[in-house]
Design a protein around this motif. Structure first.
Motif, PDB file in Angstrom:
ATOM      1  N   LYS A 129      24.346  45.557  11.141  1.00 49.70           N
ATOM      2  CA  LYS A 129      25.635  45.990  10.536  1.00 49.70           C
ATOM      3  C   LYS A 129      26.225  44.632  10.324  1.00 49.70           C
ATOM      4  CE  LYS A 129      25.487  50.421   8.980  1.00 49.70           C
ATOM      5  NZ  LYS A 129      25.277  51.725   8.176  1.00 49.70           N
ATOM      6  N   LYS A 130      26.511  44.613  11.349  1.00 51.06           N
ATOM      7  CA  LYS A 130      28.394  43.887  12.040  1.00 51.06           C
ATOM      8  C   LYS A 130      28.011  42.799  11.537  1.00 51.06           C
ATOM      9  CE  LYS A 130      30.884  41.644  16.251  1.00 51.06           C
ATOM     10  NZ  LYS A 130      30.894  42.071  17.350  1.00 51.06           N
ATOM     11  N   TYR A 131      26.801  42.113  11.217  1.00 50.58           N
ATOM     12  CA  TYR A 131      26.663  40.202  10.709  1.00 50.58           C
ATOM     13  C   TYR A 131      25.646  40.443   9.921  1.00 50.58           C
ATOM     14  CZ  TYR A 131      27.569  39.054  15.525  1.00 50.58           C
ATOM     15  OH  TYR A 131      28.919  38.860  17.255  1.00 50.58           O
ATOM     16  N   ASN A 132      25.901  41.446   8.997  1.00 50.28           N
ATOM     17  CA  ASN A 132      24.509  41.236   7.641  1.00 50.28           C
ATOM     18  C   ASN A 132      23.426  40.558   7.864  1.00 50.28           C
ATOM     19  OD1 ASN A 132      24.843  42.324   5.036  1.00 50.28           O
ATOM     20  ND2 ASN A 132      25.190  39.870   4.891  1.00 50.28           N
ATOM     21  N   LEU A 133      22.645  41.284   8.805  1.00 45.54           N
ATOM     22  CA  LEU A 133      21.732  40.812   9.227  1.00 45.54           C
ATOM     23  C   LEU A 133      20.162  41.484   8.175  1.00 45.54           C
ATOM     24  CD1 LEU A 133      21.631  40.138  12.901  1.00 45.54           C
ATOM     25  CD2 LEU A 133      22.047  38.366  11.028  1.00 45.54           C
ATOM     26  N   TYR A 134      19.314  40.832   7.317  1.00 46.12           N
ATOM     27  CA  TYR A 134      18.347  41.472   6.942  1.00 46.12           C
ATOM     28  C   TYR A 134      17.012  42.234   7.929  1.00 46.12           C
ATOM     29  CZ  TYR A 134      13.711  41.453   4.428  1.00 46.12           C
ATOM     30  OH  TYR A 134      12.573  41.677   3.927  1.00 46.12           O
ATOM     31  N   CYS A 135      16.532  43.273   7.663  1.00 43.79           N
ATOM     32  CA  CYS A 135      16.034  43.818   8.987  1.00 43.79           C
ATOM     33  C   CYS A 135      14.230  44.230   8.171  1.00 43.79           C
ATOM     34  CB  CYS A 135      16.081  45.443   8.869  1.00 43.79           C
ATOM     35  SG  CYS A 135      18.400  45.300   9.977  1.00 43.79           S
ATOM     36  N   LYS A 136      13.465  43.994   9.069  1.00 41.72           N
ATOM     37  CA  LYS A 136      12.004  44.161   8.562  1.00 41.72           C
ATOM     38  C   LYS A 136      11.333  44.499   9.801  1.00 41.72           C
ATOM     39  CE  LYS A 136       8.180  42.873   6.010  1.00 41.72           C
ATOM     40  NZ  LYS A 136       7.694  43.660   6.951  1.00 41.72           N
ATOM     41  N   ILE A 137      11.095  45.288   9.790  1.00 47.79           N
ATOM     42  CA  ILE A 137       9.168  45.640  10.414  1.00 47.79           C
ATOM     43  C   ILE A 137       8.567  44.624  11.162  1.00 47.79           C
ATOM     44  CG2 ILE A 137       7.898  47.428  11.805  1.00 47.79           C
ATOM     45  CD1 ILE A 137      10.333  48.627  10.995  1.00 47.79           C
TER      46      ILE A 137
ATOM     47  N   ALA B  15      15.469  55.816  21.066  1.00 46.33           N
ATOM     48  CA  ALA B  15      16.399  55.534  18.994  1.00 46.33           C
ATOM     49  C   ALA B  15      17.783  55.126  20.033  1.00 46.33           C
ATOM     50  CB  ALA B  15      16.974  57.649  19.670  1.00 46.33           C
ATOM     51  N   ASP B  16      17.927  55.509  21.323  1.00 45.11           N
ATOM     52  CA  ASP B  16      19.354  54.608  20.992  1.00 45.11           C
ATOM     53  C   ASP B  16      19.318  52.772  21.256  1.00 45.11           C
ATOM     54  OD1 ASP B  16      21.128  56.162  22.489  1.00 45.11           O
ATOM     55  OD2 ASP B  16      20.153  55.980  24.275  1.00 45.11           O
ATOM     56  N   LYS B  17      18.397  52.406  21.475  1.00 40.76           N
ATOM     57  CA  LYS B  17      18.085  50.708  20.858  1.00 40.76           C
ATOM     58  C   LYS B  17      17.982  51.160  19.751  1.00 40.76           C
ATOM     59  CE  LYS B  17      16.106  49.137  25.574  1.00 40.76           C
ATOM     60  NZ  LYS B  17      15.100  48.803  26.205  1.00 40.76           N
ATOM     61  N   LEU B  18      17.040  51.671  19.049  1.00 36.02           N
ATOM     62  CA  LEU B  18      17.458  51.854  17.695  1.00 36.02           C
ATOM     63  C   LEU B  18      18.815  51.208  16.248  1.00 36.02           C
ATOM     64  CD1 LEU B  18      14.419  53.788  16.591  1.00 36.02           C
ATOM     65  CD2 LEU B  18      14.614  51.221  16.122  1.00 36.02           C
ATOM     66  N   ILE B  19      19.848  52.742  17.530  1.00 37.57           N
ATOM     67  CA  ILE B  19      21.333  52.394  17.049  1.00 37.57           C
ATOM     68  C   ILE B  19      21.736  50.838  17.212  1.00 37.57           C
ATOM     69  CG2 ILE B  19      23.303  53.311  17.319  1.00 37.57           C
ATOM     70  CD1 ILE B  19      21.787  55.889  18.336  1.00 37.57           C
ATOM     71  N   VAL B  20      21.877  50.621  18.375  1.00 35.31           N
ATOM     72  CA  VAL B  20      22.456  49.257  18.398  1.00 35.31           C
ATOM     73  C   VAL B  20      21.699  47.855  17.402  1.00 35.31           C
ATOM     74  CG1 VAL B  20      21.972  47.098  20.868  1.00 35.31           C
ATOM     75  CG2 VAL B  20      22.026  49.461  21.276  1.00 35.31           C
ATOM     76  N   ILE B  21      20.403  47.684  17.499  1.00 37.02           N
ATOM     77  CA  ILE B  21      20.009  46.951  16.703  1.00 37.02           C
ATOM     78  C   ILE B  21      20.601  47.447  15.331  1.00 37.02           C
ATOM     79  CG2 ILE B  21      17.944  46.064  15.331  1.00 37.02           C
ATOM     80  CD1 ILE B  21      16.116  46.308  18.030  1.00 37.02           C
TER      81      ILE B  21
ATOM     82  N   PRO C 224      23.933  33.316  20.039  1.00 32.25           N
ATOM     83  CA  PRO C 224      24.647  33.916  21.743  1.00 32.25           C
ATOM     84  C   PRO C 224      25.417  35.289  21.408  1.00 32.25           C
ATOM     85  CG  PRO C 224      25.421  31.759  21.420  1.00 32.25           C
ATOM     86  CD  PRO C 224      25.100  31.956  20.386  1.00 32.25           C
ATOM     87  N   GLU C 225      26.235  35.387  20.181  1.00 31.61           N
ATOM     88  CA  GLU C 225      26.916  36.634  20.475  1.00 31.61           C
ATOM     89  C   GLU C 225      26.141  37.975  19.964  1.00 31.61           C
ATOM     90  OE1 GLU C 225      29.794  36.189  17.003  1.00 31.61           O
ATOM     91  OE2 GLU C 225      30.591  34.654  17.830  1.00 31.61           O
ATOM     92  N   ILE C 226      24.677  37.307  18.523  1.00 34.29           N
ATOM     93  CA  ILE C 226      24.134  38.576  18.642  1.00 34.29           C
ATOM     94  C   ILE C 226      22.882  39.196  20.219  1.00 34.29           C
ATOM     95  CG2 ILE C 226      21.660  38.705  17.411  1.00 34.29           C
ATOM     96  CD1 ILE C 226      22.955  37.584  15.576  1.00 34.29           C
ATOM     97  N   TRP C 227      22.750  38.494  20.533  1.00 33.56           N
ATOM     98  CA  TRP C 227      21.941  37.911  21.532  1.00 33.56           C
ATOM     99  C   TRP C 227      22.187  39.051  23.290  1.00 33.56           C
ATOM    100  CZ3 TRP C 227      20.792  32.069  22.204  1.00 33.56           C
ATOM    101  CH2 TRP C 227      19.938  32.079  21.166  1.00 33.56           C
ATOM    102  N   GLU C 228      23.984  38.448  23.079  1.00 29.98           N
ATOM    103  CA  GLU C 228      24.402  39.317  24.968  1.00 29.98           C
ATOM    104  C   GLU C 228      24.927  40.667  24.199  1.00 29.98           C
ATOM    105  OE1 GLU C 228      28.833  38.619  26.790  1.00 29.98           O
ATOM    106  OE2 GLU C 228      28.487  37.585  24.767  1.00 29.98           O
TER     107      GLU C 228
END
Length: 839
Positions: free
Chosen positions: A590-598, A579-585, A615-619
């Protein structure tokens, strides 16, 4: 008494003018004629078809068709930089710009064409170029040093080539086309849409249905203003809106000219003056100007033959063409739009992969009329030959674009099934029979020998793949060993190069090329060698020594998507996530306004990231325990799993735990093509393991291992390889299987294709992996152990290396983001503007 030779004067020294001289010499025309050539440019004839290659190294000599010495050695009187300015038809003389007067018996116009420049207000402004000669390219490269954005007017073949030139100069390219689709003469609406999507995914802006009203700016162009009052800002403009025949001299001396230009010729290519001929793009034959090199070469051959008393005629020429536009295959042939009465159309469209294939067949389904290919034109040559030679189609014509299914072969689909009179090289008019005869008579073993002898493949180059196949099949029919060379720069197969890399401990492309290759490499060998080096030494693909070898996705460790942004796909082994990793994703999205898809591989894709954001997202993801999912690489992608015995009442083994173990074992493993796997907890097969490169299904006694399956355009079930084996044995077999595949497969060959081509098939593979018939089992295991031990997350390498992070910018001279990206909202998420779902 020696007979006086007749004099032939050739006006123009382009590709077709040169080819005329070559053809005349090959027919021993120099015994009957003295040849005089007057060229406008200061350099010998050069290859305009591959003009864009000049941007890679600025070496014009590589494009030269024959050096100046060739003309002298063949007693051709060559005058460069000295165009003919007057012809006296009564006295049969010409006068050049430098004042040379030369008599002639026969005169050949090979003046070619010039770029058509539309009469648009402001076209004279600084920063506006045409794309036609090496001098044009020199001026473009010099001016481009102060430019960030460029616009090409014209979305045809030449226009998209010009867009590639802008990309090569690190300039943001835009293409403006008056028609509602790209390449309107070659592609239908759906094909044009797929090509547009491919271009936009490569960050090429496409503007259709646009008519330019005027160019704005003071002295230099700064924008295009369209008739609909919209504006497109730019720093430079390249006009590639078509060609116009160079017929001004012919018109001046009274030769008959067509109503829209072009020197009128008959079937013998003679003009209204029986002693004057016209060939190439300046000639108008039955109302048609041919803008391809192949018909120009055919014209050259006909005039050369007829001057030596042959009776050849030029007839309507097939305008089929295949080319690679900014890395995208595009081809059309025959009746590509299906205009033949009662014709039927078969279409394959894969929007996910950007592939469009259309074939048009006769009403009775027996013959191929023509077609269109976008994104995958591998079958072009065979389709073209099938159409031109009126070959009867197989019972299921759709197999021509879908491929044979159910383990069967597409009947009559090989190059050797073509009739001897099949025209393989239309540029040089070389048939299959002539090629086979040359191979057998001269004992040729290399395609370069065949090309040098027959000239096939030396024009546009489109027939080279068929030449390779023809050489291999002819050699096989002679009982000879066939070597599969990687490309023209290496006389070794991929397997041989991999052995050389290991034996000599070679760790860079340049070192391999200097020791065992020649030239500077190409788009075939560079990524292939990069993959081999990564599969052997497991070094970071972005190291300076490997820079520029990889495709776009590998260069930025992310998949480029429509609109020019990138997707981020963190690894989620076995599909299990906290659940913690899901929250980070979710927070990153949200921060970078990215489209999400399973995804279908049980991962979460984040779309819409700009290059500088990667690189910011990866970090953030790495700090939360994620790592690269290698969705961009030819390597292991995912290992799917069902919940197995931990939760499912039908599960007989812990499929999740084993899937995680397998994925973490083989993560980052570079291979000839992508790899996919799955682990199912019982025979209900919820993880779909039998459609994977290696799939594992739990049994009461252990695991069943399946190998060499795949989905995609040509799905194939994996084959049962071993039954009821324990975990240790299963991993040992997979270790050996993967390293043997890496050792022996051709570049870009999936495991299914590899197995299908393997002599002995699955039984031989079992003998190698299980019985160790080659005695290399332990060696393969050691190689895999090294890859596992030396694994490093590529994202983390970038995040922790300031120099590598600097590469992740949109522009080479500023850290600014891409200002032209546009998005819209749909279903609560962002999409690239202009794309979406039509329901």
């Amino acid at each position: 008494m020696e007979t006086l030779k007749k004099k032939i004067v050739v006006i123009g020294n382009g590709m077709v003018g040169y080819k005329f001289c070559e053809k005349l010499l090959s027919k021993k025309g120099s015994e009957n004629f003295d040849i005089y050539v007057f060229g406008e440019e200061n350099r010998p004839a050069y290859d305009r078809v591959h003009l864009s290659e000049y941007f890679s190294d600025g070496n014009a000599d590589k494009l030269t068709m024959a050096p100046f010495e060739w003309y002298l050695q063949n007693n051709i009187h060559i005058h460069l930089g000295d165009p003919v300015v007057h012809v006296n038809r009564q006295e049969k003389t010409i006068t050049s710009l430098k004042g040379i007067t030369q008599s002639y018996d026969k005169l050949v116009f090979a003046t070619g064409s010039a770029a058509f420049v539309p009469p648009i207000k402001g076209v004279e402004k600084e920063g506006i170029f045409v794309y036609r000669t090496i001098e044009d390219l020199d001026m473009m490269m010099d001016y481009s040093k102060k430019c960030k954005k460029g616009v090409v007017i014209g979305g045809g073949l030449l226009g998209l080539e010009a867009a590639k030139a802008l990309l090569d100069m690190n300039i943001e390219p835009h293409v403006v086309e008056f028609a509602p689709r790209l390449m309107p003469r070659q592609l239908d609406e759906d094909g044009g849409a797929v090509l547009k999507a491919k271009m936009e995914a490569l960050n090429v802006g496409i503007h259709l249905n646009k008519s330019t009203a005027y160019f704005d700016g003071e002295e230099a162009v700064t924008s295009l203003v369209f008739n609909d009052d919209t504006v497109l800002l730019t720093d430079m403009v390249v006009i590639s809106a078509g060609i116009k025949p160079r017929d001004e001299l012919a018109a001046k001396i009274g030769l008959e000219i067509g109503p829209r230009g072009g020197i009128k010729v008959n079937n013998q290519l003679a003009t209204s003056d029986k002693d004057i001929f016209a060939i190439g793009e300046c000639a108008l034959h039955e109302g048609m100007i041919y803008g391809l090199v192949a018909p120009g070469y055919e014209m050259a051959d006909i005039v050369a033959s007829n001057l030596l008393n042959a009776e050849k005629e030029f007839t309507a020429f097939d305008m089929s063409t295949k080319l690679k536009l900014i890395g995208v295959d595009v081809a059309s042939f025959g009746d590509c739009f299906g205009t033949t009465p009662d014709s039927k159309t078969i279409v394959l469209q894969d929007k996910n992969k950007g592939i469009y294939k259309r074939i048009n067949i006769t009403a009775d389904g027996k013959h191929l009329l023509g077609g269109i290919l976008v994104g995958d034109a591998e079958s072009y040559n065979m389709l073209l030959q099938t159409s031109k030679n009126n070959i009867v189609l197989p019972p299921n014509p759709e197999d021509l674009i879908l491929g044979a299914r159910g383990g069967s072969e597409a009947g009559g689909s090989g190059v050797m099934s073509l009739p001897d009179e099949a025209l393989i090289c239309s540029c040089e008019n070389v048939t299959k029979g002539q090629l086979c005869e040359a191979i057998v008579t001269n004992d040729f073993t290399e395609v370069g020998q065949v090309m040098k002898c027959t000239k096939a493949g030396t024009g546009c180059g489109g027939c080279k793949p068929m030449l390779v196949d023809l050489l291999k099949e002819t050699m096989k029919s002679q009982g000879k060993l066939v070597k599969t060379e990687l490309c023209e720069h290496y006389h070794y197969s991929r397997q041989e190069l991999l052995d050389l890399i290991k034996f000599h401990k070679i760790k860079t492309f340049d070192a391999l090329l200097s020791q065992f290759g020649h030239g500077s490499g190409c788009e075939v060998c560079k990524p292939a060698v990069a993959s081999m080096l990564a599969s052997t030494w497991n070094e970071m693909v972005l190291k300076p020594a490997h820079a520029g070898l990889q495709d776009t996705n590998d260069r930025f460790l992310a998949n480029i998507q429509r609109g020019g942004t990138y997707s981020v796909v963190p690894r989620i082994p076995g599909g299990e996530i906290t659940a913690d990793k899901l929250i980070v994703i979710g927070e990153v999205a949200k921060k970078y306004n990215l489209y999400c898809k399973i995804t279908g591989g049980q991962r979460i894709d984040l779309f819409g990231a700009q290059v500088h954001e990667l690189p910011e997202i990866w970090e953030i993801l790495i700090n939360a325990g994620f790592e690269s999912g290698h969705a961009y690489a030819k390597s292991l992608r995912t290992v799917k799993s069902c919940v197995g015995s931990t939760w499912c009442r039908f599960g007989v083994q812990d499929s999740v735990a084993f899937a995680i173990q397998v994925e973490e074992r083989y993560r980052g493993l570079r291979s000839p093509h992508k790899l996919k796997s799955a682990v199912s907890g019982c025979t209900r097969e919820c993880a779909e393991a039998q459609s994977k490169d290696f799939g594992i299904i739990a049994t009461e006694k252990g695991w069943n291992l399946y190998l060499c399956g795949n989905g995609g355009v040509k799905p194939q079930h994996a084959v049962l390889f071993a039954s009821d084996i324990d975990t240790e044995t299963c991993l040992k077999y997979i270790d050996r299987f993967l390293m043997f595949y890496i050792r022996t497969a051709d570049p870009l060959s999936r495991t299914a294709t590899w197995l299908n081509k393997m002599e002995g098939g699955i039984e031989y593979l079992k003998d190698v992996i299980i019985n160790d018939c080659l005695g290399i089992g332990e060696e393969l295991e050691r190689e895999m152990a090294f890859m596992i031990e030396t694994y490093k997350c590529e994202w983390k390498e970038v995040v922790e290396n300031p120099e590598l992070r600097k590469r992740f910018t949109h522009f080479v001279n500023t850290p600014a983001p891409d200002p032209v990206l546009e998005f819209k909202e749909e279903r609560g998420q962002k999409f690239p503007n202009g794309w979406g779902t039509k329901i």
